[in-house]
Scaffold this motif. Structure first.
Motif, mmCIF file in Angstrom:
data_model
loop_
_atom_site.group_PDB
_atom_site.id
_atom_site.type_symbol
_atom_site.label_atom_id
_atom_site.label_comp_id
_atom_site.label_asym_id
_atom_site.label_seq_id
_atom_site.Cartn_x
_atom_site.Cartn_y
_atom_site.Cartn_z
ATOM 1 N N LEU A 1 47.705 35.777 53.863
ATOM 2 C CA LEU A 1 48.041 36.999 53.128
ATOM 3 C C LEU A 1 48.640 36.686 51.764
ATOM 4 O O LEU A 1 48.344 37.366 50.770
ATOM 5 C CB LEU A 1 49.008 37.861 53.939
ATOM 6 N N ALA A 2 49.488 35.659 51.711
ATOM 7 C CA ALA A 2 50.101 35.279 50.437
ATOM 8 C C ALA A 2 49.044 34.882 49.417
ATOM 9 O O ALA A 2 49.059 35.323 48.260
ATOM 10 C CB ALA A 2 51.091 34.135 50.663
ATOM 11 N N TRP A 3 48.111 34.060 49.852
ATOM 12 C CA TRP A 3 47.081 33.587 48.937
ATOM 13 C C TRP A 3 46.117 34.698 48.551
ATOM 14 O O TRP A 3 45.632 34.749 47.415
ATOM 15 C CB TRP A 3 46.335 32.414 49.565
ATOM 16 N N ALA A 4 45.818 35.593 49.490
ATOM 17 C CA ALA A 4 44.877 36.679 49.183
ATOM 18 C C ALA A 4 45.411 37.585 48.083
ATOM 19 O O ALA A 4 44.682 37.956 47.156
ATOM 20 C CB ALA A 4 44.589 37.485 50.448
ATOM 21 N N ILE A 5 46.684 37.964 48.156
ATOM 22 C CA ILE A 5 47.231 38.870 47.149
ATOM 23 C C ILE A 5 47.344 38.180 45.801
ATOM 24 O O ILE A 5 47.283 38.811 44.744
ATOM 25 C CB ILE A 5 48.609 39.443 47.593
ATOM 26 N N LEU A 6 47.470 36.857 45.799
ATOM 27 C CA LEU A 6 47.666 36.138 44.547
ATOM 28 C C LEU A 6 46.378 35.817 43.804
ATOM 29 O O LEU A 6 46.392 35.675 42.590
ATOM 30 C CB LEU A 6 48.422 34.825 44.815
ATOM 31 N N GLY A 7 45.274 35.685 44.536
ATOM 32 C CA GLY A 7 44.126 35.155 43.818
ATOM 33 C C GLY A 7 42.779 35.757 44.115
ATOM 34 O O GLY A 7 41.766 35.224 43.653
ATOM 35 N N SER A 8 42.707 36.858 44.846
ATOM 36 C CA SER A 8 41.383 37.328 45.261
ATOM 37 C C SER A 8 40.972 38.599 44.531
ATOM 38 O O SER A 8 40.373 38.568 43.457
ATOM 39 C CB SER A 8 41.347 37.526 46.779
ATOM 40 N N LEU A 9 41.264 39.762 45.098
ATOM 41 C CA LEU A 9 40.765 41.028 44.568
ATOM 42 C C LEU A 9 41.301 41.321 43.169
ATOM 43 O O LEU A 9 40.570 41.817 42.300
ATOM 44 C CB LEU A 9 41.128 42.175 45.519
ATOM 45 N N GLY A 10 42.566 41.021 42.937
ATOM 46 C CA GLY A 10 43.150 41.253 41.617
ATOM 47 C C GLY A 10 42.442 40.451 40.537
ATOM 48 O O GLY A 10 42.224 40.944 39.416
ATOM 49 N N THR A 11 42.089 39.214 40.853
ATOM 50 C CA THR A 11 41.373 38.381 39.881
ATOM 51 C C THR A 11 40.005 38.963 39.564
ATOM 52 O O THR A 11 39.559 38.964 38.406
ATOM 53 C CB THR A 11 41.229 36.947 40.419
ATOM 54 N N ILE A 12 39.315 39.438 40.589
ATOM 55 C CA ILE A 12 37.996 40.048 40.375
ATOM 56 C C ILE A 12 38.113 41.255 39.445
ATOM 57 O O ILE A 12 37.332 41.410 38.494
ATOM 58 C CB ILE A 12 37.366 40.454 41.719
ATOM 59 N N VAL A 13 39.083 42.123 39.697
ATOM 60 C CA VAL A 13 39.283 43.301 38.847
ATOM 61 C C VAL A 13 39.634 42.875 37.425
ATOM 62 O O VAL A 13 39.110 43.433 36.438
ATOM 63 C CB VAL A 13 40.376 44.212 39.432
ATOM 64 N N MET A 14 40.506 41.883 37.293
ATOM 65 C CA MET A 14 40.918 41.414 35.968
ATOM 66 C C MET A 14 39.721 40.879 35.184
ATOM 67 O O MET A 14 39.543 41.181 33.999
ATOM 68 C CB MET A 14 41.986 40.321 36.123
ATOM 69 N N MET A 15 38.877 40.092 35.851
ATOM 70 C CA MET A 15 37.732 39.499 35.162
ATOM 71 C C MET A 15 36.680 40.555 34.817
ATOM 72 O O MET A 15 36.057 40.504 33.752
ATOM 73 C CB MET A 15 37.134 38.379 36.013
ATOM 74 N N ARG A 16 36.475 41.502 35.711
ATOM 75 C CA ARG A 16 35.518 42.578 35.426
ATOM 76 C C ARG A 16 36.014 43.445 34.267
ATOM 77 O O ARG A 16 35.238 43.836 33.381
ATOM 78 C CB ARG A 16 35.312 43.438 36.672
ATOM 79 N N ALA A 17 37.293 43.743 34.257
ATOM 80 C CA ALA A 17 37.868 44.524 33.160
ATOM 81 C C ALA A 17 37.719 43.774 31.836
ATOM 82 O O ALA A 17 37.425 44.381 30.797
ATOM 83 C CB ALA A 17 39.333 44.827 33.443
ATOM 84 N N ALA A 18 37.919 42.458 31.873
ATOM 85 C CA ALA A 18 37.757 41.649 30.658
ATOM 86 C C ALA A 18 36.320 41.702 30.149
ATOM 87 O O ALA A 18 36.075 41.737 28.939
ATOM 88 C CB ALA A 18 38.177 40.214 30.933
ATOM 89 N N GLU A 19 35.348 41.721 31.082
ATOM 90 C CA GLU A 19 33.948 41.839 30.684
ATOM 91 C C GLU A 19 33.690 43.157 29.948
ATOM 92 O O GLU A 19 32.790 43.248 29.103
ATOM 93 C CB GLU A 19 33.041 41.766 31.917
ATOM 94 N N LYS A 20 34.474 44.161 30.282
ATOM 95 C CA LYS A 20 34.322 45.479 29.668
ATOM 96 C C LYS A 20 35.179 45.644 28.415
ATOM 97 O O LYS A 20 35.343 46.756 27.904
ATOM 98 C CB LYS A 20 34.673 46.571 30.678
ATOM 99 N N GLY A 21 35.744 44.535 27.936
ATOM 100 C CA GLY A 21 36.509 44.583 26.699
ATOM 101 C C GLY A 21 38.001 44.765 26.867
ATOM 102 O O GLY A 21 38.727 44.895 25.873
ATOM 103 N N MET A 22 38.494 44.785 28.103
ATOM 104 C CA MET A 22 39.926 44.932 28.347
ATOM 105 C C MET A 22 40.624 43.588 28.147
ATOM 106 O O MET A 22 40.027 42.525 28.332
ATOM 107 C CB MET A 22 40.171 45.441 29.766
ATOM 108 N N PRO A 23 41.912 43.597 27.774
ATOM 109 C CA PRO A 23 42.637 42.337 27.572
ATOM 110 C C PRO A 23 43.034 41.699 28.899
ATOM 111 O O PRO A 23 43.106 42.379 29.931
ATOM 112 C CB PRO A 23 43.878 42.784 26.800
#
Length: 530
Positions: free
Chosen positions: A173-195
């Protein structure tokens, strides 16, 4: 080949020879502009906390303690469910055909697999890779957790119970919250021009509006303060632990000037790494940490009892799996939970947005499946084994001589645990020095990587300059040095504060639950994989 760099732009087609090497690190890109409002507010709030801790130490500790207890009691169940849901969704996504999608509009990764996983692992483990791995299983062995003593579990294996409880706190659980879904959202948002900033985690519900406005600024400040608290704590504990170790090994006085010198050395190491860049500094420190940890782990297994550790690991892991849901969602003793599971869950939540930034920065070109397996599956298994080696060896030594580990731990706290284990092994001086060096490099890696993430959170565009990152690393060191002048209480108050900041951060992470699967499917369709 250590590193490759995509030069193809956004179409994802690499134009290089597959054997090409890279001389220039990504840090050669021009730096962007600093968001002075976010940077100023973050530093100001952190400074105010330190000033109040110095002027009103007792009152500040009382206020933070009361707020901590309230937050743990009110939001603890939500955090448990949030982390569990994050893990389960990440696990399901691994087995979907969409998981073949590549992240970041890039055909090839910037880092080889070993370097990449090493950077991910050591960034988190610095916070507890040595401190808690040695101490937590011993705590739970000396005093059985209420899940086993209060809920009708009779005849349980005390060693397995101690390890399984530690695994709940530091495992999947610790590792999942730190590096999984949030990272995907962050990278997808960056693809759309978000910082690459915490505010981008709100992109699924606010769209482009998440990039601007007062809410965006508040989200960034809260997340920076949370990770600052979570990083300053280990730096402060490092000063205490190394000073304790030097006193134990060489008779050097365990006094504040020695602790201050340790923090100064750590800050200098992190500063040198900062100016070497992510591609060299953090990568080098992370790889060195992994090799050193493997060497120490092998030494402890050989010099202690490899059979006891391996047997305990499998029994503890089996209990962890069979009681996974009931232990994760246990609410039978809220006071105990606030000191252990809920505390750690709040701590990891505080790290989550900035870990998403850091992992997004180093994960371009990886597939979704790569990312999820390498953050949600492999590191937790390695972490639980590491806890079994250190903590399990401590329990083995305690069984041979009662009080040999638990006595120093109860008297001296966290800094005493790993030293007590080392003292009871052959070649104790060499092992002890090795652990002190490992702790130093672990924490230096986290200081470096989190100073990057904090700096990135303060940028309106582009990447932060080494000067800004070094400034944050220096502020972390100075704050830790000031707080430990108050004794353990100053650092502990700050670590409790991260649980308070986890309250708003947990809501920032919530959209990732539904957005990550949607984004993964979108990427797969765009790449003709679904």
């Amino acid at each position: 080949m250590d590193e490759t760099t995509d030069r193809s732009g956004s179409n994802g087609h690499d134009t290089r020879s597959p054997t090409a090497t890279v001389d220039k690190a990504p840090e050669t890109r021009p730096s962007g502009r600093i968001d002075r409002a976010v940077a100023g507010a973050s530093v100001g709030i952190l400074g105010l906390f330190v000033v109040l801790a110095l002027i009103l130490p007792a009152e500040m500790s009382s206020w933070v303690g009361a707020a901590f207890t309230a937050c743990a009691n009110i939001f603890g169940m939500y955090w448990q469910v949030l982390l569990l849901a994050t893990f389960l969704i990440a696990l399901v996504l691994i087995f979907t055909p969409w998981a073949k999608a590549r992240l970041g509009n890039q055909a090839h990764p910037d880092f080889n697999r070993f370097s990449w996983i090493a950077m991910i692992m050591t960034t988190l483990l610095a916070a507890g890779g040595v401190f808690w791995a040695a101490a937590e299983p011993m705590y739970h062995y000396a005093t059985a957790p209420p899940y086993f003593t209060n809920d009708g579990h009779s005849g349980f294996d005390a060693v397995a119970a101690a390890l399984a409880t530690s695994f709940i706190d530091w495992g999947f659980l610790a590792w999942a919250i730190l590096g999984s879904l949030g990272t995907i959202v962050m990278m997808r948002a960056a693809e759309k021009g978000m910082p690459l900033r915490p505010r981008s985690l709100l992109y699924p519900i606010l769209g482009a509006r998440a990039a601007k406005g007062p809410v965006a600024g508040i989200v960034d400040v809260v997340c920076v303060i949370a990770v600052a608290a979570g990083t300053i704590g280990p730096v402060g504990f490092l000063g205490l632990q190394v000073s304790y170790g030097l006193n134990s090994l060489f008779g050097i006085p365990d006094v504040y000037p020695v602790q201050l010198l340790v923090i100064a050395v750590l800050t200098a190491v992190a500063g040198v790494s900062v100016f070497s860049g992510v591609s060299r500094g953090i990568r080098f420190l992370s790889s060195a940490n992994i090799w050193m940890a493997l060497a120490l782990m092998a030494a402890v297994l050989v010099l202690g009892s490899a059979w006891f550790v391996i047997k305990s690991y499998f029994s503890g892991f089996a209990l962890y799996m069979t009681d996974f849901f009931s232990m994760t969602l246990y609410r039978g003793d809220t006071e105990w939970l606030s000191g252990w599971t809920v505390f750690f869950f709040g701590w990891f939540l505080g790290y989550a947005p900035l870990m998403a930034i850091f992992i997004a920065r180093i994960s371009k070109g990886r597939t979704v499946r790569d990312l999820l397996i390498s953050t949600t599956v492999l590191p937790p298994i390695a972490t639980t084994f590491w806890f079994s080696v250190l903590g399990g060896t401590g329990i083995f030594l305690e069984q041979q001589t009662e009080g040999s580990i638990s006595g120093p731990l109860m008297d001296g706290g966290l800094p005493a645990a790993v030293m007590a284990i080392s003292d009871n092994l052959p070649l104790s001086t060499i092992i002890s020095i090795g652990f002190l060096i490992l702790t130093m490099t672990f924490v230096a890696t986290t200081t470096d990587s989190m100073s990057f993430a904090m700096s990135q959170s303060c940028m309106t565009s582009g990447e932060p300059s080494p000067k800004l990152r070094a400034t944050w690393a220096l502020l972390i060191g100075i704050t830790a040095a000031v707080l430990i002048s108050l004794g353990d209480g100053g650092v502990e108050a700050l670590q409790s504060a991260i649980v308070i900041t986890a309250v708003p951060v947990a809501f920032v992470m919530l959209p990732s639950l539904f957005a990550a699967p949607i984004y993964v499917r979108q990427m797969a369709k765009e790449q003709n994989l679904a």
